[in-house]
Design a protein around this motif. Sequence first.
Motif, PDB file in Angstrom:
ATOM      1  N   THR A 165      22.781 -39.816 -40.763  1.00 13.29           N
ATOM      2  CA  THR A 165      24.032 -39.307 -40.190  1.00 13.29           C
ATOM      3  C   THR A 165      23.739 -38.383 -39.000  1.00 13.29           C
ATOM      4  OG1 THR A 165      23.981 -37.565 -41.876  1.00 13.29           O
ATOM      5  CG2 THR A 165      25.372 -39.480 -42.326  1.00 13.29           C
ATOM      6  N   ASP A 213      25.323 -42.372 -29.784  1.00 13.64           N
ATOM      7  CA  ASP A 213      26.608 -41.692 -29.924  1.00 13.64           C
ATOM      8  C   ASP A 213      27.458 -42.453 -30.919  1.00 13.64           C
ATOM      9  OD1 ASP A 213      26.582 -39.533 -27.762  1.00 13.64           O
ATOM     10  OD2 ASP A 213      25.874 -41.301 -26.689  1.00 13.64           O
ATOM     11  N   SER A 214      28.014 -41.716 -31.873  1.00 17.11           N
ATOM     12  CA  SER A 214      28.918 -42.314 -32.864  1.00 17.11           C
ATOM     13  C   SER A 214      30.345 -41.962 -32.479  1.00 17.11           C
ATOM     14  CB  SER A 214      28.625 -41.766 -34.258  1.00 17.11           C
ATOM     15  OG  SER A 214      27.306 -42.080 -34.626  1.00 17.11           O
ATOM     16  N   ARG A 216      34.577 -42.600 -33.222  1.00  9.60           N
ATOM     17  CA  ARG A 216      35.655 -43.076 -34.089  1.00  9.60           C
ATOM     18  C   ARG A 216      36.923 -43.166 -33.228  1.00  9.60           C
ATOM     19  NH1 ARG A 216      34.746 -39.903 -38.511  1.00  9.60           N
ATOM     20  NH2 ARG A 216      35.472 -38.172 -37.274  1.00  9.60           N
ATOM     21  N   GLY A 283      34.951 -47.960 -35.771  1.00  8.66           N
ATOM     22  CA  GLY A 283      33.743 -47.112 -35.735  1.00  8.66           C
ATOM     23  C   GLY A 283      32.705 -47.754 -34.821  1.00  8.66           C
ATOM     24  N   THR A 285      28.935 -47.555 -32.538  1.00 10.60           N
ATOM     25  CA  THR A 285      27.688 -46.893 -32.173  1.00 10.60           C
ATOM     26  C   THR A 285      27.330 -47.333 -30.757  1.00 10.60           C
ATOM     27  OG1 THR A 285      25.462 -46.270 -32.837  1.00 10.60           O
ATOM     28  CG2 THR A 285      26.030 -48.567 -33.140  1.00 10.60           C
ATOM     29  N   ARG A 322      34.033 -38.406 -30.558  1.00  8.36           N
ATOM     30  CA  ARG A 322      32.565 -38.580 -30.617  1.00  8.36           C
ATOM     31  C   ARG A 322      32.073 -37.598 -31.676  1.00  8.36           C
ATOM     32  NH1 ARG A 322      28.597 -35.644 -28.289  1.00  8.36           N
ATOM     33  NH2 ARG A 322      26.577 -36.620 -27.996  1.00  8.36           N
ATOM     34  N   GLU A 324      29.190 -37.794 -33.710  1.00  6.64           N
ATOM     35  CA  GLU A 324      27.751 -37.586 -33.878  1.00  6.64           C
ATOM     36  C   GLU A 324      27.091 -37.986 -32.568  1.00  6.64           C
ATOM     37  OE1 GLU A 324      27.103 -39.119 -38.505  1.00  6.64           O
ATOM     38  OE2 GLU A 324      26.663 -40.434 -36.843  1.00  6.64           O
TER      39      GLU A 324
END
Length: 437
Positions: A165, A213-214, A216, A283, A285, A322, A324
């Motif tokens: 994570t 970069d994660s 949502r 979601g 990445t 963003r 994570e």
Amino acid sequence: MNAARILLLASLAALGTAQSPLSKEVDAVYPEAHALYLDIHQTPELSSHETQTASKLADRLRRLGYDVTDHVGGTGIVAILKNGAGPTVMLRTELDALPVEEKTGLAYASKIHAKDDAGHDVPVMHACGHDLHMAAIIGTATIMAHSKGSWHGTLMLVGQPAEETISGAKAMLDDGFLRRFPKPDVAVALHVGNILPAGTVGIVPGIYNTNADSIRITIYGKGGHGSAPHTAIDPIVIAARTILALQTIPSREVKPGQLAVVTVGYIHAGTKNNIIPDQAELGLTVRTNKTEVRKQVLAAIDRITKAEAEAAGAPRPPLIERYEGTDFVYNDPALAERLRGVLESALGKENVVNEEPITASEDFSYFVEQGIPGFYFSLGGADPQKFAEAQAAGTQLPSNHSPLFAPDVDPALHTGITAEVAVLRNLLNGASTNGSR
Ligand SMILES: [Zn+2]
Ligand SMILES: [Zn+2]
């Protein structure tokens, strides 16, 4: 490196690895490391919940004489073995597993389920190979504790939670890692994968991997009856258009040859076939290895997502979060070159390969960003025969995070321990392949 050292390394390389002193030391600790691997593989724990895993490592390290601190940044552990004057060298393993259902068919496959942070029951598997990293670090810790004549300085072993994570390294730093413990002069880590055959290691001087970069995205629509779409604004249709449009960022917007990956890993929307829901969640990445490309891709995601919602007449703009992010891992080039020679001596020149930067990501970069030079290298995990067959057929073996990911533990674990000990002894100013017990 002085001339005597170079001569020593050269002569050791000429001898090859057949039953070198280090190889015998690894053989001696291998059964216990392998047993630990099987145990941890069958008892995986999700990110930030690695309580049992951490205490298994901590117990073993305490028995070996390490000074162990638990609960650093949540479930993290820091184990220190002081052995006279010299540098402080950190070796890190991750502790966490993934919400993946194991389908390897192995006798020791994980059957574990756990509650994730949203309260959902999920299968859990060490699908990234962190179990192998932990088994290796315990084998390495044992050899280092039993051969204090072969090195001097301070060895710091770090069990880091929540790598998957991208939050565990930051949590450890926020919990006073640099204040409470000696600041490492060098930090080392490895990662197993099917990119290379077991028995080998891969080195990338400079940029090792990618920025991650994660993101949502919540797309808002207007709910209604599935039979009366004209009374609703369908967020699923907006989401579908958005997903396809996002794929044009790497293919149409980023300059050819520049690395950019945009993956939509999940889409959550709706409850029943005849109901148009009022929102949809995506979601993502995003992987890049240049700051300007990262900015360009993130801006394009923002622009396209908002424009698709507006084009569909959405009642309000989408929420883009963003949540994570991590920077690429940077390998100090001079250090990487020096340790290449060390690994060639320990493993044989043919077993140390030059690798291209990879598109995975890692929060090991958080440690490097503290001004600690880093050496992060790849450990081959693929069954050598399957690897050769896949190469000949032009196919890919299951990657990390696949339900089928199954590293070839023997020899990968043996190689991992050998590589770690050789690197640590060199960094801790000892002979690289000679041990005393
Ligand atoms: Zn992973
Ligand atoms: Zn991993």
